[in-house]
Enzyme design. Structure first.
Site, PDB file in Angstrom:
ATOM      1  N   GLY A   1     -12.228 -47.278  15.344  1.00  0.00           N
ATOM      2  CA  GLY A   1     -13.263 -46.596  14.592  1.00  0.00           C
ATOM      3  C   GLY A   1     -13.778 -45.435  15.418  1.00  0.00           C
ATOM      4  CE1 TYR A   2     -11.229 -41.304  16.208  1.00  0.00           C
ATOM      5  CE2 TYR A   2     -10.851 -42.747  14.337  1.00  0.00           C
ATOM      6  CZ  TYR A   2     -10.363 -42.003  15.389  1.00  0.00           C
ATOM      7  OH  TYR A   2      -9.019 -41.977  15.638  1.00  0.00           O
ATOM      8  CG  LEU A   3     -18.801 -44.849  18.748  1.00  0.00           C
ATOM      9  CD1 LEU A   3     -18.875 -45.031  20.258  1.00  0.00           C
ATOM     10  CD2 LEU A   3     -19.858 -45.693  18.054  1.00  0.00           C
TER      11      LEU A   3
ATOM     12  CD  GLU B   1     -18.273 -40.529  12.431  1.00  0.00           C
ATOM     13  OE1 GLU B   1     -17.091 -40.397  12.024  1.00  0.00           O
ATOM     14  OE2 GLU B   1     -18.879 -39.630  13.034  1.00  0.00           O
TER      15      GLU B   1
END
Length: 159
Positions: free
Chosen positions: A27-29, A82
């Protein structure tokens, strides 16, 4: 400073894995174009990766910093990411010329997409193109994992 020089390609349907791969969830911060901050669980290990902007004439090159973190921390950070998770199985294959290929078979909302990447020491470094290699998509933002998390492959058919 860490630098990644990577070329990305679609994979022909004729490709079949030589061995079982490794499950990856990421996942992406942050997924803004100027920087991506990725959290990844690969097998039993966790990673935090910061990547700089790519695109334009240097689409294959960008800054990259990757650090192993406790897998429990990675699981907790995934909850802070996100919306949108990339799930895939990564297969590693070595070409006759010695280059290592990472072949990602996506699952979930990116089911049906298979992408191969090769890391190079220089942008003009020659490499053998395996017979299963398809169209080059280096620099095509749709194929960035951060983009696939937000705009999954399954939605492309609707466009």
């Amino acid at each position: 400073m860490g630098v990644e020089i990577e070329r990305k390609f679609l994979v022909q349907p004729s490709w079949h894995p030589a061995a079982s791969g490794e499950e990856i969830a990421q996942g992406y911060l942050s997924s803004v174009p100027e920087r991506t901050v990725r959290v990844r669980i690969r097998g039993a290990k966790g990673y935090l990766t910061v990547k700089g902007k790519n695109g334009g004439a240097d689409a294959a090159r960008r800054a990259e910093f990757e650090y192993e973190i406790p897998v429990a921390d990675a699981r907790a950070m995934l909850a802070l990411c996100e919306p949108g998770l990339c799930e895939k199985v990564r297969h590693l294959e070595r070409a006759a010329d010695g280059h290592d290929w990472e072949i990602d078979v996506f699952h979930g909302r990116n089911e049906g997409l298979i992408v191969a990447e090769v890391e190079l020491g220089a942008e003009d470094e020659p490499f053998e193109r395996p017979s299963w290699l398809g169209k080059e998509v280096t620099g095509d933002e749709r194929y960035y994992n951060s983009s696939l998390a937000q705009h999954p492959y399954e939605t492309w058919k609707q466009l």
